[in-house]
Design an enzyme around this catalytic site. Structure first.
Site, PDB file in Angstrom:
ATOM      1  N   ILE A  31      10.777 -60.628  31.847  1.00 37.26           N
ATOM      2  CA  ILE A  31      12.177 -60.163  31.909  1.00 37.26           C
ATOM      3  C   ILE A  31      12.414 -59.130  33.013  1.00 37.26           C
ATOM      4  CG2 ILE A  31      12.792 -60.703  29.523  1.00 37.26           C
ATOM      5  CD1 ILE A  31      12.302 -57.742  28.824  1.00 37.26           C
ATOM      6  N   HIS A  99      -2.479 -60.912  29.172  1.00 36.83           N
ATOM      7  CA  HIS A  99      -1.493 -61.812  29.784  1.00 36.83           C
ATOM      8  C   HIS A  99      -1.854 -62.075  31.236  1.00 36.83           C
ATOM      9  CE1 HIS A  99      -0.036 -57.634  29.967  1.00 36.83           C
ATOM     10  NE2 HIS A  99       0.460 -57.928  31.158  1.00 36.83           N
TER      11      HIS A  99
HETATM   12  P1  AMP Z   1       1.335 -55.420  32.813  1.00 40.56           P
HETATM   13  O1  AMP Z   1       0.904 -55.032  31.411  1.00 40.56           O
HETATM   14  O2  AMP Z   1       1.455 -54.237  33.735  1.00 40.56           O
HETATM   15  O3  AMP Z   1       0.473 -56.516  33.389  1.00 40.56           O
HETATM   16  O4  AMP Z   1       2.790 -56.019  32.715  1.00 40.56           O
HETATM   17  C1  AMP Z   1       3.481 -56.244  31.526  1.00 40.56           C
HETATM   18  C2  AMP Z   1       4.598 -57.204  31.855  1.00 40.56           C
HETATM   19  O5  AMP Z   1       5.241 -57.566  30.650  1.00 40.56           O
HETATM   20  C3  AMP Z   1       5.652 -56.627  32.791  1.00 40.56           C
HETATM   21  O6  AMP Z   1       5.781 -57.470  33.925  1.00 40.56           O
HETATM   22  C4  AMP Z   1       6.909 -56.623  31.934  1.00 40.56           C
HETATM   23  O7  AMP Z   1       8.068 -56.895  32.665  1.00 40.56           O
HETATM   24  C5  AMP Z   1       6.613 -57.718  30.933  1.00 40.56           C
HETATM   25  N1  AMP Z   1       7.343 -57.600  29.676  1.00 40.56           N
HETATM   26  C6  AMP Z   1       7.395 -56.532  28.858  1.00 40.56           C
HETATM   27  N2  AMP Z   1       8.159 -56.795  27.784  1.00 40.56           N
HETATM   28  C7  AMP Z   1       8.591 -58.083  27.926  1.00 40.56           C
HETATM   29  C8  AMP Z   1       9.430 -58.949  27.138  1.00 40.56           C
HETATM   30  N3  AMP Z   1       9.970 -58.556  25.981  1.00 40.56           N
HETATM   31  N4  AMP Z   1       9.672 -60.200  27.615  1.00 40.56           N
HETATM   32  C9  AMP Z   1       9.129 -60.608  28.774  1.00 40.56           C
HETATM   33  N5  AMP Z   1       8.324 -59.848  29.551  1.00 40.56           N
HETATM   34  C10 AMP Z   1       8.070 -58.598  29.134  1.00 40.56           C
END
Ligand code: AMP
Ligand code: ZN
Length: 139
Positions: A31, A99
């Site tokens: 998002i 992820h």
């Molecule tokens: P990172 O943990 O730094 O690899 O990144 C976490 C990712 O999760 C970021 O790119 C956020 O934008 C994404 N993110 C967090 N919450 C959501 C959500 N509810 N839906 C989709 N993406 C998310």
């Protein structure tokens, strides 16, 4: 895991733009997209990082990433697709559920950062539309 945002997405307790699902993998649109098409692929069974995740789930995520990257290529015609995965606060892992980011780069997009970028909320209608394009290319 009860307080994990990605577990809640898998359970449908938090909405997401889902593009793919199988027995052990779930994929949905980020998002705060770094680029158009930015997708996250996660294991359905909670694991925090590369040290915790079972090998079978890791393999399933990477098999799924190949299908999704192919769909991205067909749907978005990017210059390339970056696969990025962060483990631990020291490299700015923000969500502590494993992820794999798949980040397509198009001609108009800037270079892609490795461990730090600004979280800028995307336009949800545009994210939905791009997600539908990728999901359609997967079928
Ligand atoms: P990172 O943990 O730094 O690899 O990144 C976490 C990712 O999760 C970021 O790119 C956020 O934008 C994404 N993110 C967090 N919450 C959501 C959500 N509810 N839906 C989709 N993406 C998310
Ligand atoms: Zn989780």
């Amino acid at each position: 895991m009860s307080d994990c945002i990605f577990c809640k997405i898998i359970q449908g307790e938090i909405p997401s733009v889902k593009i793919y699902e199988d027995d052990c993998v779930f994929a949905f649109m980020d998002i705060n997209p770094i680029s158009t098409g930015h997708t996250l692929i996660i294991p359905k069974m909670h694991a925090e990082n590369i040290w915790e995740i079972p090998e079978a789930d890791l393999a399933a995520i990477h098999v799924a990433s190949k299908k999704i990257a192919q769909a991205m290529r067909n749907a978005l015609d990017p210059l390339g697709v970056a696969a990025l995965q962060l483990n631990g606060r020291g490299v700015n892992q923000l969500v502590m559920h494993y992820h794999l980011h798949l980040i397509p780069r198009t001609a108009e997009g800037p270079e892609i950062a490795l461990t730090k970028w600004d979280l800028i909320p995307g336009n949800m209608a545009a994210i939905q539309k791009t997600g539908e394009k990728i999901a359609a290319a997967l079928r």
